[in-house]
Design an enzyme around this catalytic site. Structure first.
Site, PDB file in Angstrom:
ATOM      1  N   TYR A  99       0.861  -1.186   0.000  1.00 46.09           N
ATOM      2  CA  TYR A  99       0.000   0.000   0.000  1.00 46.09           C
ATOM      3  C   TYR A  99       0.896   1.234   0.000  1.00 46.09           C
ATOM      4  O   TYR A  99       2.062   1.159  -0.394  1.00 46.09           O
ATOM      5  CB  TYR A  99      -0.897  -0.138   1.253  1.00 46.09           C
ATOM      6  CG  TYR A  99      -2.044   0.795   1.377  1.00 46.09           C
ATOM      7  CD1 TYR A  99      -2.973   0.957   0.347  1.00 46.09           C
ATOM      8  CD2 TYR A  99      -2.256   1.502   2.559  1.00 46.09           C
ATOM      9  CE1 TYR A  99      -4.047   1.815   0.491  1.00 46.09           C
ATOM     10  CE2 TYR A  99      -3.339   2.351   2.714  1.00 46.09           C
ATOM     11  CZ  TYR A  99      -4.226   2.501   1.671  1.00 46.09           C
ATOM     12  OH  TYR A  99      -5.298   3.343   1.831  1.00 46.09           O
ATOM     13  N   ARG A 153      -6.220  10.752 -10.271  1.00 43.81           N
ATOM     14  CA  ARG A 153      -5.601  11.396  -9.092  1.00 43.81           C
ATOM     15  C   ARG A 153      -5.108  10.286  -8.184  1.00 43.81           C
ATOM     16  O   ARG A 153      -5.742   9.951  -7.207  1.00 43.81           O
ATOM     17  CB  ARG A 153      -6.640  12.291  -8.413  1.00 43.81           C
ATOM     18  CG  ARG A 153      -6.123  13.246  -7.410  1.00 43.81           C
ATOM     19  CD  ARG A 153      -5.647  12.588  -6.114  1.00 43.81           C
ATOM     20  NE  ARG A 153      -6.674  12.379  -5.116  1.00 43.81           N
ATOM     21  CZ  ARG A 153      -6.672  11.330  -4.262  1.00 43.81           C
ATOM     22  NH1 ARG A 153      -5.763  10.381  -4.312  1.00 43.81           N
ATOM     23  NH2 ARG A 153      -7.622  11.227  -3.378  1.00 43.81           N
ATOM     24  N   LYS A 171      -5.846  -1.801  -2.698  1.00 47.00           N
ATOM     25  CA  LYS A 171      -6.969  -1.615  -1.759  1.00 47.00           C
ATOM     26  C   LYS A 171      -7.678  -2.950  -1.538  1.00 47.00           C
ATOM     27  O   LYS A 171      -8.038  -3.304  -0.411  1.00 47.00           O
ATOM     28  CB  LYS A 171      -7.959  -0.585  -2.302  1.00 47.00           C
ATOM     29  CG  LYS A 171      -7.406   0.826  -2.412  1.00 47.00           C
ATOM     30  CD  LYS A 171      -7.755   1.686  -1.205  1.00 47.00           C
ATOM     31  CE  LYS A 171      -7.123   3.069  -1.301  1.00 47.00           C
ATOM     32  NZ  LYS A 171      -7.249   3.879  -0.098  1.00 47.00           N
ATOM     33  N   GLU A 242     -12.405   5.246  -6.200  1.00 48.05           N
ATOM     34  CA  GLU A 242     -11.092   5.514  -5.624  1.00 48.05           C
ATOM     35  C   GLU A 242     -10.256   6.404  -6.526  1.00 48.05           C
ATOM     36  O   GLU A 242     -10.116   6.137  -7.717  1.00 48.05           O
ATOM     37  CB  GLU A 242     -10.358   4.178  -5.420  1.00 48.05           C
ATOM     38  CG  GLU A 242      -9.080   4.296  -4.632  1.00 48.05           C
ATOM     39  CD  GLU A 242      -9.342   4.672  -3.169  1.00 48.05           C
ATOM     40  OE1 GLU A 242     -10.197   4.040  -2.533  1.00 48.05           O
ATOM     41  OE2 GLU A 242      -8.677   5.595  -2.685  1.00 48.05           O
ATOM     42  N   ASP A 243      -9.680   7.414  -5.940  1.00 50.99           N
ATOM     43  CA  ASP A 243      -8.696   8.263  -6.613  1.00 50.99           C
ATOM     44  C   ASP A 243      -9.200   8.855  -7.933  1.00 50.99           C
ATOM     45  O   ASP A 243      -8.476   8.883  -8.939  1.00 50.99           O
ATOM     46  CB  ASP A 243      -7.363   7.518  -6.773  1.00 50.99           C
ATOM     47  CG  ASP A 243      -6.655   7.382  -5.417  1.00 50.99           C
ATOM     48  OD1 ASP A 243      -7.261   7.736  -4.385  1.00 50.99           O
ATOM     49  OD2 ASP A 243      -5.501   6.914  -5.391  1.00 50.99           O
ATOM     50  N   ASP A 265     -14.168   6.366  -1.289  1.00 52.95           N
ATOM     51  CA  ASP A 265     -13.210   6.130  -0.212  1.00 52.95           C
ATOM     52  C   ASP A 265     -12.463   7.401   0.181  1.00 52.95           C
ATOM     53  O   ASP A 265     -12.236   7.664   1.369  1.00 52.95           O
ATOM     54  CB  ASP A 265     -12.221   5.076  -0.723  1.00 52.95           C
ATOM     55  CG  ASP A 265     -11.193   4.685   0.307  1.00 52.95           C
ATOM     56  OD1 ASP A 265     -11.572   4.516   1.474  1.00 52.95           O
ATOM     57  OD2 ASP A 265     -10.019   4.539  -0.071  1.00 52.95           O
ATOM     58  N   ASP A 266     -12.083   8.208  -0.804  1.00 48.36           N
ATOM     59  CA  ASP A 266     -11.283   9.403  -0.512  1.00 48.36           C
ATOM     60  C   ASP A 266     -12.100  10.459   0.218  1.00 48.36           C
ATOM     61  O   ASP A 266     -11.577  11.192   1.052  1.00 48.36           O
ATOM     62  CB  ASP A 266     -10.719   9.981  -1.821  1.00 48.36           C
ATOM     63  CG  ASP A 266      -9.836   8.968  -2.509  1.00 48.36           C
ATOM     64  OD1 ASP A 266      -8.795   8.628  -1.944  1.00 48.36           O
ATOM     65  OD2 ASP A 266     -10.226   8.474  -3.592  1.00 48.36           O
ATOM     66  N   ASN A 410      -0.607  11.671   0.722  1.00 47.21           N
ATOM     67  CA  ASN A 410       0.157  10.479   0.331  1.00 47.21           C
ATOM     68  C   ASN A 410       0.735  10.676  -1.053  1.00 47.21           C
ATOM     69  O   ASN A 410       0.216  11.494  -1.819  1.00 47.21           O
ATOM     70  CB  ASN A 410      -0.779   9.264   0.316  1.00 47.21           C
ATOM     71  CG  ASN A 410      -1.355   8.992   1.684  1.00 47.21           C
ATOM     72  OD1 ASN A 410      -0.660   9.038   2.680  1.00 47.21           O
ATOM     73  ND2 ASN A 410      -2.666   8.727   1.730  1.00 47.21           N
TER      74      ASN A 410
END
Ligand SMILES: NC(=O)C1=CN([C@@H]2O[C@H](COP(=O)(O)OP(=O)(O)OC[C@H]3O[C@@H](n4cnc5c(N)ncnc54)[C@H](OP(=O)(O)O)[C@@H]3O)[C@@H](O)[C@H]2O)C=CC1
Ligand SMILES: CC(=O)C(=O)O
Ligand SMILES: [Mg+2]
Length: 555
Positions: A99, A153, A171, A242-243, A265-266, A410
């Site tokens: 991760y 992203r 994930k 996600e992202d 999730d973000d 991150n």
């Protein structure tokens, strides 16, 4: 022979090539004889634990994190039980490799290190056939969780095109390792809508569509085609976004959250873990949440999502919505969010401060905001490496006894600060949580582990909650319940420990923590009427049963 997915007819080399069936050197002599494996394996027969020891040694034989990542991915593609047993046995050590931060490097170099297929790639030209393509997934049974990205992203690394696939894979590995979702019931998906990353477009090795990103109506059509294929072919699957870039993340969530079992999730996972860590920090500092003055660096979907959940918690504690909004000061690349700013989204405008507040200020950059506002909490979701400078942090610490400082961007290279510096600049008074892992701090000669405020505390538990409780929607209350459970678990773990109390539960105990978090979320789903009625005892038992433990079936 029974195995992970039921009865198999696979024999010989085909059996060894299936990562869900392969036991490698753990196949017994009898199995080798019955399954046509004789001669295909070295003679020794190992136990799973012996295999784990050998795999761990091999892992340690690689010096570079990326090579360790490649080794683990190769193991995952060869023998999933062994991979998950290794990851669960050494979770704290392996998390930074599977991760963040290493997965970021793996995404950046995805085309270069690509070995074997995993998950599904869906491209614009196939939009009329997504239904059929979903049937090509390697495991034909029900899918419990999909993690999907369009690669725009990736962590704080920007547009990685198809390289973004590393994130859904990473994930979902944690959905299994921590949440216990069976690996055959997870599906990573990459929506290839092109890339605007010039380096990738001109790299002959790039494995994605060599075209610019879809935008506007075509992009929306692509997302809609994907969602309707999932709805029809895989109803009841938990779909995690996600992202996605901020411009798409919130609109997609708003469009689909009441239509299917889905969350971002973000936005939502991050919010829940940050609320959990902040609640602990409030307890430790003795400053209740309604008295915190929060400066947030970054006003993207993650930052606004975090503030929205904290704001809801403030309202829950009796503040009016207006009073709750006024606890926040948001700063982005252009400075403080104020009413006079143009181009703010509706979600950002909620947090815009009155223009006259800054009339006498010397600009609206972070340093000036911290000087004027005297915050008690500084939260970074900006991707801006090193933005929490010594001057800013010392200034904050001069007006606050226990400054809460969360550099959450991150991967590590994008963190707003190094926790060792934060501790030094604040004389050890800062209450710190980071997004990526950092080495423990030395406090009074002892090692004090740092909290990693990462949505990894939430999403695997959400999967487990849904698998156990049968929720049909992800509600805000489920996420808030998860946040509370995180804080409660941290408090339980801190009781009786010497030294500063950790803001979050220990990484090593995440599988156990996930059960408690999942139970809280599953109960909230029942309360919200989005899951079948069940008692706490029934849900507790269901959570324990639903959490898969990596082991070989008896021969
Ligand atoms: N710890 C965790 O669990 C999580 C961490 N994150 C991290 O949060 C970060 C942001 O994610 P997300 O919101 O989706 O991304 P965005 O790129 O949408 O948001 C970044 C925000 O920060 C602003 N920004 C960029 N550079 C600076 C700067 N130098 N000074 C001040 N503000 C700046 C941007 O402003 P503008 O738009 O004007 O450029 C934007 O508002 C990522 O690094 C991600 O890894 C995300 C989710 C979970
Ligand atoms: C952790 C995470 O989801 C992110 O940084 O995007
Ligand atoms: Mg993310």
């Amino acid at each position: 022979m029974t195995h992970l997915t039921g009865q198999t007819t696979a024999r010989g080399a085909a059996l060894l090539a299936d990562p869900l069936l392969n036991k490698g050197t753990a196949f017994t002599r009898r199995e080798r004889a019955e399954l046509g494996l004789e001669g295909l394996l070295p003679p020794a027969v190992e136990t799973l634990d012996e295999q784990v020891t050998r795999a761990h040694r091999a892992f340690l034989g690689y010096d570079k994190p990326l090579n360790r990542h490649i080794y683990l991915r190769q193991l995952q593609d060869t023998n999933e039980v062994l991979f998950y047993r290794l990851v669960t046995a050494h979770l704290e050590e392996l998390l930074p490799i599977v991760y963040t931060p290493t997965v970021g490097e793996a995404c950046r170099r995805f085309s270069e290190i690509y070995r074997r297929p995993r998950g599904l790639f869906l491209a614009w030209e196939d939009r009329d056939r997504f239904h059929e393509i979903l049937h090509n997934r390697p495991h034909k049974g029900a899918v419990e969780v999909i993690v999907v990205t369009d690669g725009q992203r990736i962590l704080g690394l920007g547009d990685q095109g198809v390289g973004g696939m590393g994130i859904p894979i990473g994930k979902l590995s944690l959905y299994t390792a921590i949440g216990g979702i069976h690996p055959a019931r997870t599906l990573p998906i990459l929506l290839d809508v092109g890339t605007d990353n010039e380096e990738l477009l001109s790299d002959p090795r790039y494995l994605g569509r060599r075209e610019r990103r879809l935008t506007g109506a075509e992009y929306d059509e692509m997302i809609e085609a994907f969602v309707s294929a999932v709805e029809t072919e895989l109803p009841g699957t938990l779909l995690q976004w996600e992202d996605f870039a901020t411009a798409h993340a919130r609109p997609i969530l708003t469009r689909y959250r009441d239509r299917l079992l889905t969350f971002n999730d973000d936005i939502q996972g991050t919010a829940a873990v940050v609320l959990g860590a902040l609640s602990t920090a409030c307890r430790v500092s003795g400053t209740p949440l309604p008295e915190q003055r929060l400066v947030v660096l970054g006003a993207g979907s993650a930052a606004v999502g975090v503030a929205d959940m904290i704001r809801a918690a403030l309202v829950d504690e009796g503040l009016s919505d207006e009073a709750a909004r006024r606890r926040f000061w948001f700063v982005d690349v252009d400075g403080l969010l104020i009413g006079a700013r143009t181009g703010l989204s509706d979600e950002q405008r909620v947090y815009a401060r009155a223009d006259d507040e800054v009339a006498e200020w010397d600009g609206t950059g972070l340093a000036e905001v911290v000087r004027r506002v005297e915050p008690t909490a500084l939260i970074g979701l900006s991707t801006a490496s090193g933005a929490f400078t010594e001057e800013i942090v010392r200034q904050m610490a001069s007006t606050c006894e226990r400054p809460v400082v969360f550099p959450l961007s991150n991967p590590t290279s994008h963190s707003e600060a190094d926790p060792a510096d934060l501790a030094r600049w604040t004389g050890g008074r800062a209450l710190i949580a980071t997004g990526s892992p950092f080495p423990p701090l030395k406090v009074d000669g002892r090692e004090a582990p740092l909290a990693q405020a990462n949505n990894v505390y939430i999403f695997p538990a959400m999967g487990l909650a849904v698998a156990a409780g049968g929720a049909t929607r992800v509600t805000d209350r489920m996420l808030v319940a998860a946040a509370r459970a995180v804080a409660l678990r941290a408090a339980d773990e801190a009781a009786g420990l010497p030294g500063p109390p950790p803001l979050l539960p220990a990484i090593g105990g995440m599988r156990e923590a996930a059960r408690e978090i999942a139970l809280a979320a599953a109960l909230a789903a029942v309360e919200d009427g989005v899951a079948p009625r069940a008692t706490e005892a029934e849900l507790r038992a269901a959570v324990a049963t639903a959490q898969w433990t990596p082991d070989y079936p008896a021969p």
